[in-house]
Design a protein around this motif. Structure first.
Motif, PDB file in Angstrom:
ATOM      1  N   VAL A 543      32.151  18.468  20.523  1.00 55.84           N
ATOM      2  CA  VAL A 543      32.165  17.665  21.997  1.00 55.84           C
ATOM      3  C   VAL A 543      32.623  18.790  23.022  1.00 55.84           C
ATOM      4  O   VAL A 543      31.942  18.593  23.998  1.00 55.84           O
ATOM      5  CB  VAL A 543      33.254  16.523  22.106  1.00 55.84           C
ATOM      6  CG1 VAL A 543      33.424  15.865  23.244  1.00 55.84           C
ATOM      7  CG2 VAL A 543      33.054  15.440  21.006  1.00 55.84           C
ATOM      8  N   ARG A 565      26.592  15.459  20.576  1.00 57.70           N
ATOM      9  CA  ARG A 565      27.995  14.842  21.263  1.00 57.70           C
ATOM     10  C   ARG A 565      28.463  15.787  22.362  1.00 57.70           C
ATOM     11  O   ARG A 565      29.331  15.320  22.892  1.00 57.70           O
ATOM     12  CB  ARG A 565      28.873  14.245  20.283  1.00 57.70           C
ATOM     13  CG  ARG A 565      28.659  13.280  19.332  1.00 57.70           C
ATOM     14  CD  ARG A 565      29.583  13.011  17.992  1.00 57.70           C
ATOM     15  NE  ARG A 565      30.845  12.755  18.809  1.00 57.70           N
ATOM     16  CZ  ARG A 565      32.104  13.014  18.299  1.00 57.70           C
ATOM     17  NH1 ARG A 565      31.925  13.639  16.800  1.00 57.70           N
ATOM     18  NH2 ARG A 565      33.015  12.684  18.772  1.00 57.70           N
ATOM     19  N   GLU A 567      29.626  17.639  25.295  1.00 59.76           N
ATOM     20  CA  GLU A 567      29.876  17.206  26.707  1.00 59.76           C
ATOM     21  C   GLU A 567      30.314  18.466  27.510  1.00 59.76           C
ATOM     22  O   GLU A 567      29.835  18.659  28.524  1.00 59.76           O
ATOM     23  CB  GLU A 567      31.035  16.304  26.864  1.00 59.76           C
ATOM     24  CG  GLU A 567      30.986  14.924  26.221  1.00 59.76           C
ATOM     25  CD  GLU A 567      32.047  14.036  26.426  1.00 59.76           C
ATOM     26  OE1 GLU A 567      32.969  14.272  26.758  1.00 59.76           O
ATOM     27  OE2 GLU A 567      32.131  12.995  25.812  1.00 59.76           O
ATOM     28  N   ASP A 589      24.481  14.010  26.221  1.00 66.15           N
ATOM     29  CA  ASP A 589      26.163  13.861  26.678  1.00 66.15           C
ATOM     30  C   ASP A 589      26.369  15.027  27.525  1.00 66.15           C
ATOM     31  O   ASP A 589      27.687  14.970  28.089  1.00 66.15           O
ATOM     32  CB  ASP A 589      26.950  13.073  25.933  1.00 66.15           C
ATOM     33  CG  ASP A 589      26.670  11.913  25.344  1.00 66.15           C
ATOM     34  OD1 ASP A 589      26.078  11.163  25.904  1.00 66.15           O
ATOM     35  OD2 ASP A 589      26.741  11.629  24.023  1.00 66.15           O
ATOM     36  N   GLN A 591      27.829  17.459  30.134  1.00 65.31           N
ATOM     37  CA  GLN A 591      28.385  17.147  31.508  1.00 65.31           C
ATOM     38  C   GLN A 591      28.786  18.385  32.124  1.00 65.31           C
ATOM     39  O   GLN A 591      28.916  18.721  33.435  1.00 65.31           O
ATOM     40  CB  GLN A 591      29.528  16.234  31.402  1.00 65.31           C
ATOM     41  CG  GLN A 591      29.221  14.903  30.968  1.00 65.31           C
ATOM     42  CD  GLN A 591      30.385  14.001  30.905  1.00 65.31           C
ATOM     43  OE1 GLN A 591      31.580  14.106  31.925  1.00 65.31           O
ATOM     44  NE2 GLN A 591      30.707  13.247  29.736  1.00 65.31           N
ATOM     45  N   LYS A 616      23.611  13.771  33.115  1.00 74.13           N
ATOM     46  CA  LYS A 616      24.975  13.550  32.930  1.00 74.13           C
ATOM     47  C   LYS A 616      25.791  14.517  33.603  1.00 74.13           C
ATOM     48  O   LYS A 616      26.955  14.909  33.539  1.00 74.13           O
ATOM     49  CB  LYS A 616      25.557  13.154  31.714  1.00 74.13           C
ATOM     50  CG  LYS A 616      24.993  12.031  31.291  1.00 74.13           C
ATOM     51  CD  LYS A 616      25.859  11.162  30.063  1.00 74.13           C
ATOM     52  CE  LYS A 616      25.362   9.947  29.326  1.00 74.13           C
ATOM     53  NZ  LYS A 616      26.140   9.443  28.635  1.00 74.13           N
TER      54      LYS A 616
END
Length: 858
Positions: A543, A565, A567, A589, A591, A616
Motif C-alpha cells: 500500500v 492496492r 497508494e 488507488d 494517490q 486519485k
C-alpha cells in the motif's frame, strides 16, 4: 365381541382419520402464498443479478416448481391471509439498484424488511414510504447514496430503523420526527450533514439513537431530556459544537453516552446527579474525549458509580489543578482514559490501585508520580503512559502478567530495555518510541522468545546489533535510530510481517531479495542503500513504498504493476534512470507519486496512449529530472481527485490498536518558493500539489490545469514553457503557492490572478512577461524578486512604474496611425490605377452587361 386389540386398532384408526381430515381441512394444507405475493417476489428477484458463489444466497431456494413462497428462504407469511409479512435477505448477494417500481413495493403487508449487506448501490427510492405497515426496516451496508427520502416519515408503525454503513448525504429528513413509535435509530458511518432537528425530540419512545461517524454539525437542543426513555445515545465523530446540554445527564434511563471527537466547548456544569443507593444513575459508558471542553473536571462524575467506561481525554483544564481522587470512587471502572488533560496537578498513580476491575488505563500527557512499591490491578490489559516525563521503566510492570498493550513512548527513558519486559507472557503490542534507549538487556534472542506482534522502537539511539524478532511479528518500526550495516536477512524469516519501517538509519548495501508477499508498508527512506531495486522484493500487497533518499539506480521495478492496492510511492533523491512510468496509471488507488531528483527522462505523455489518467492522485512530484516534450492541452483533464475541494483532516492521527502512524505512514518533501518543506503523517494529506519544476518541458502550459480546483501548490518553474500564462489558473481558488519562474512565458500576467485570496506565495521571475502587474492584496504584498528579470513588467512591487504608460501608449498609437496612413498611401496609387482600369472595362462592356441583367430578371 371385538377383542381388546381390535378395539384399540379401531380407536387409533379413527384418531388418524380425524387428524388427517383436520389437516386437509385447515389452511396449512393449502399453498399459503397468495399468487400476487409470489409474483411480486419473483419480480423483485429478477431485478438483480447474483454472483452464484455466496453460500447464503437465500433466493437460490426460490424454485419455480415450489409455488408456496411462504416456505422460501427469507420469506415469512401471515398464516391466515397468505400475505408476505417478513422478508429477510441479509447478505444474499443482491447486486443492482432498488428501483422505484420494484416488485418489493407490491408487498404492501410487509412488517419486517431486512436487505442489509447487499450491493444495492443507488438511491433509496421514495417508494419505501409505501410500505406503511413496516415495523422493522434494516438496510445497513447496502451502498446506498443520496438523501434519505422524506417519505420515510410515512412509516408510522416503524419501531426499528437501521440504515448505518451507507453513503447517505444531506440532512436528516424532518419527517422522521413523525415516527413516534420508533425505539431504535441506527444511522452511523454515513455522510449525513446538517443540524440535529428539533423534530427528533418528538420521538419519545426512542431508546437507541446512533449517529456516530457522520458530518453533522451545530448545537444540540437544550431540552434533550424530552427523549425520556433514551438508553443509548451515540453521536461520536461528528462536528457538533457549543456546550453539552445538561439535560442529557438528566435522562434517568441513559446507559451509554458517547460524544467523543466533536467540537463541544465550554465547561460542563451538571447538578442534581443522584448517588443514592435507591436510584443511582444507570450510566455505564461516558465518552467525552477528543472535544474542546475546558474548565474544571466536574465533581459530579464521582456520583456515576455504575460507570465501567470513562473517557475525558483532551480536556483542557487550563493548567488548573484536578482532584484525581474523584476517579478512585468509581469502583466498577474497566476503561479509564484521562490522557492530555493540560493540568498542573501531579497524578499519583496509586489512586487507581483499588480499582480491581480496571483493564484499560490511559494517563498519557500528564505528570505522574509512580512509587517503587506501586501495584496496579493484575487484570490490566492495556496501559498508556506516553509523554508522562518518565525516566525509567516502572517497576510495577513486572507484575502485570495480563498486560498485552504497553505504550510508554515520548518519555525520558535512557539506557537499555530490561529483559524482564519481554518475559511478560501476554505482551503483544509495545511502543517505546521517542525515548533515549540505546540497546537491549539480556541474551541476543531475548525478544525472539516473546509473543510480540507489534513493536515500535523508533526515534531512539539504538545501535547494532539489530534485534532478533519473533515469528509472530506483524509490525516493526525502527526509523530514526543508528542501525548500520546491511539490512539483516533474518527479517525475511518473519512470515507474518506486514509493516517494516527502517527509515533514517545508516543501512548500506542492497535491498534484500527475500521480502514476503504480505508486506503492505515498506519504508527504507534516507539510508545509503544502493544497486537496483530487485523485482522480487516487491510485495503484491504493498500500500505504501518509500525508498527515497538512497543511492538506488537502474529502472523502477515493473513488478509494481501487480500492486493494485498501492497508494503511496516515493523514490525521490536516488539515481533511477528510466522513462516516465506510464504503466502506473493502471493502479486504481495511487494517490501520491514522487519521482523527484532522479535521472528520469523522455516525455511524460504517451503518443499512443495519450495523457496519463491518475483519478486519485493528490501529490504529483516529478521535479529535478530530465523530462522533455510538449504537454497536450488536455493533460490534466482526468485527474479528478485534484478537481474536487481541499482535503480536510481533523488532525487526529490514524491509529491501529493504539499505535499512532502519524509520523511513520508517509513523508513528502514539497518545494515552495525555492525552499523545501518536509511534511509528515496526516499533515501533508490536506495538500494537493503538482511539481514538474527543474525539467526540460516546453510548449504551452496546458489550459486543463484550470480544472484542478483543489490544487494548493503548483510549481512549473525552471522549464522551457512558452506562450501566455493560462487564464484558467484563476479558477484555482485554493491555490496557495504558484511558481512559474525561469521559463519563456510571454504576454501579460492574467489580471484575474489578483483575485486568488489564498495565493500567498508566487514567483513569475525570469520570463518574458510584460505589461502592468495585476492589482490585488496578495500580489502586491510579494517581494519584487517574484517579478524580476521580466523587462516588460511594470507596477508595484517593482520600481518600474506604469505611470508613463499613457504617454507610451499615445506614442505607440501615433506611430500606429502613421504606419496606417503610410499603408493607405502605399495602397492609394495602385488603387487608383486599378480603379481606372476597372472603369475602362466597365465602360467598354456596359451595353452587354445591362442586357445580361435585364435578361436575368426576365
Amino acid at each position: 365381541m371385538h377383542s381388546r386389540s381390535e378395539r384399540m386398532m379401531i380407536i387409533w384408526s379413527s384418531c388418524l382419520i380425524f387428524s388427517l381430515s383436520f389437516v386437509f381441512a385447515s389452511p396449512l394444507a393449502k399453498h399459503l402464498c397468495r399468487p400476487d405475493q409470489r409474483d411480486a417476489l419473483w419480480e423483485f428477484k429478477s431485478e438483480f443479478h447474483f454472483s452464484g458463489m455466496a453460500p447464503n444466497e437465500k433466493t437460490q431456494t426460490w424454485m419455480i416448481n415450489n409455488t408456496d413462497c411462504c416456505v422460501w428462504d427469507g420469506v415469512s407469511c401471515d398464516l391466515n391471509t397468505g400475505n408476505v409479512v417478513g422478508l429477510n435477505l441479509w447478505g444474499s448477494s443482491l447486486n443492482g439498484s432498488l428501483r422505484s417500481d420494484s416488485g418489493l413495493f407490491k408487498l404492501q403487508h410487509l412488517q419486517n424488511l431486512n436487505l442489509s449487506s447487499n450491493n444495492l448501490a443507488g438511491i433509496l427510492p421514495d417508494s419505501i414510504g409505501n410500505l406503511k405497515r413496516l415495523r422493522v426496516l434494516k438496510l445497513y451496508e447496502c451502498n446506498f447514496f443520496g438523501k434519505i427520502p422524506s417519505s420515510i416519515g410515512n412509516l408510522s408503525y416503524l419501531t426499528h430503523l437501521d440504515l448505518e454503513g451507507n453513503g447517505f448525504t444531506g440532512e436528516l429528513p424532518e419527517s422522521m420526527g413523525k415516527l413516534n413509535k420508533l425505539t431504535k435509530i441506527l444511522l452511523s458511518t454515513s455522510k449525513l450533514s446538517g443540524n440535529f432537528h428539533h423534530a427528533l425530540l418528538n420521538l419519545s419512545e426512542l431508546t437507541w439513537f446512533d449517529l456516530r461517524s457522520n458530518h453533522l454539525e451545530g448545537k444540540l437542543p437544550s431540552n434533550m431530556s424530552s427523549l425520556s426513555k433514551l438508553e443509548h445515545f451515540d453521536i461520536g465523530s461528528n462536528s457538533f459544537s457549543g456546550s453539552i446540554p445538561p439535560s442529557l445527564f438528566m435522562i434517568p434511563s441513559l446507559i451509554l453516552l458517547n460524544l467523543e471527537k466533536n467540537s463541544f466547548t465550554g465547561p460542563l456544569e451538571i447538578q442534581n446527579i443522584s448517588s443514592s443507593s435507591s436510584s443511582p444513575s444507570r450510566l455505564d459508558t461516558l465518552n467525552l474525549g477528543g472535544n474542546n471542553l475546558n474548565g474544571p473536571i466536574p465533581g459530579f462524575i464521582s456520583k456515576l458509580v455504575r460507570l465501567s467506561y470513562l473517557d475525558l481525554s483532551l480536556w483542557n483544564t487550563g493548567k488548573a489543578t484536578v482532584d484525581f481522587s474523584i476517579f478512585s470512587r468509581l469502583e466498577s471502572l474497566v476503561v479509564l482514559d484521562l490522557s492530555y488533560l493540560n493540568t498542573s496537578s501531579l497524578l499519583e498513580v496509586n489512586l487507581f490501585s483499588k480499582l480491581d476491575s480496571l483493564a484499560v488505563l490511559d494517563l498519557s500527557g500528564n505528570s505522574l508520580k509512580i512509587s517503587w512499591s506501586l501495584h496496579l490491578p493484575s487484570p490490566m490489559g492495556s496501559l498508556s503512559l506516553a509523554s508522562c516525563n518518565i525516566s525509567e521503566f516502572p517497576n510495577f510492570l513486572k507484575t502485570q502478567t495480563d498486560l498485552y498493550y504497553l505504550d510508554i513512548s515520548a518519555n525520558r527513558i535512557g539506557g537499555k530495555v530490561p529483559d524482564w519486559l519481554w518475559r511478560l507472557p501476554g505482551l503483544v503490542y509495545v511502543d517505546i518510541s521517542k525515548n533515549s534507549l540505546s540497546g537491549f538487556d539480556g541474551p541476543k534472542d531475548v525478544i525472539q522468545m516473546s509473543q510480540i506482534e507489534m513493536l515500535d522502537i523508533s526515534s531512539n539511539s539504538f545501535q547494532d546489533p539489530f534485534p532478533l524478532l519473533p515469528n509472530s511479528t506483524r509490525f516493526f518500526a525502527a526509523p530514526d535510530n543508528q542501525f548500520s550495516g546491511e539490512i539483516p536477512t533474518t527479517i525475511c524469516e518473519l512470515v507474518s510481517l506486514d509493516t517494516l519501517l527502517l527509515s533514517n538509519n545508516r543501512f548500506i548495501g542492497s535491498i534484500p531479495r527475500c521480502f514476503k508477499s504480505l508486506l503492505t508498508l515498506l519504508h527504507l527512506r534516507n539510508n545509503s542503500l544502493s544497486g537496483n531495486f530487485p523485482e522480487e522484493s516487491i510485495s503484491v500487497g504493498l500500500v505504501s513504498l518509500d525508498v527515497g533518499r538512497n543511492r538506488l539506480s537502474g529502472e523502477l521495478p515493473r513488478s509494481l504493476i501487480n500492486c493494485t492496492r498501492l497508494e503511496f510511492l516515493n523514490v525521490e533523491d536516488n539515481m533511477f534512470n528510466d522513462t516516465f512510468p506510464f504503466w502506473l496509471r493502471l493502479l486504481p488507488d495511487l494517490q501520491f507519486l514522487v519521482l523527484r531528483s532522479n535521472n528520469f527522462h523522455g516525455p511524460i505523455y504517451s503518443l499512443g496512449g495519450g495523457s496519463p489518467s491518475f483519478p486519485k492522485l493528490r501529490i504529483f512530484d516529478i521535479s529535478k529530472n530530465i523530462f522533455t516534450g510538449v504537454l497536450p492541452l488536455d493533460y490534466f483533464a482526468d485527474w479528478s481527485a485534484m478537481s474536487s475541494g481541499v482535503y480536510t483532516t481533523d488532525n487526529k492521527p490514524e491509529r491501529f490498536m493504539g499505535f499512532s502512524f502519524s509520523n511513520y505512514h508517509k513523508a513528502v518533501v514539497l518545494a515552495i518558493k525555492g525552499s523545501e518543506m518536509e511534511l509528515l503523517g496526516n499533515g501533508f494529506r490536506m495538500y494537493k500539489t503538482i511539481d514538474v519544476s527543474g525539467n526540460r518541458l516546453e510548449g504551452d502550459i496546458p489550459r486543463s490545469i484550470g480544472l484542478l480546483k483543489g490544487l494548493i501548490v503548483l510549481n512549473m518553474s525552471n522549464n522551457a514553457f512558452t506562450g501566455r500564462i493560462p487564464q484558467s489558473i484563476s479558477n484555482l481558488t485554493n491555490l496557495q503557492s504558484l511558481d512559474l519562474s525561469e521559463n519563456r512565458l510571454s504576454g501579460n500576467i492574467p489580471p484575474e490572478l489578483g483575485k486568488l485570496s489564498f495565493l500567498s506565495l508566487m514567483n513569475f521571475s525570469n520570463n518574458m512577461l510584460e505589461g502592468p502587474i495585476p492589482q490585488g492584496t496578495q500580489i502586491q504584498s510579494q517581494n519584487s524578486s517574484s517579478f524580476a528579470e521580466n523587462p516588460g513588467l511594470c507596477g508595484a512591487p517593482l520600481q518600474e512604474t506604469c505611470g508613463g504608460g499613457e504617454e507610451v501608449d499615445e506614442v505607440k498609437e501615433e506611430n500606429d496611425q502613421v504606419l496606417s496612413w503610410i499603408a493607405v498611401a502605399i495602397a492609394y496609387v495602385p488603387g487608383v490605377l486599378c480603379g481606372l482600369t476597372i472603369g475602362h472595362i466597365l465602360t467598354s462592356y456596359k451595353h452587354d452587361w445591362f442586357k445580361r441583367i435585364i435578361h436575368s430578371f426576365a
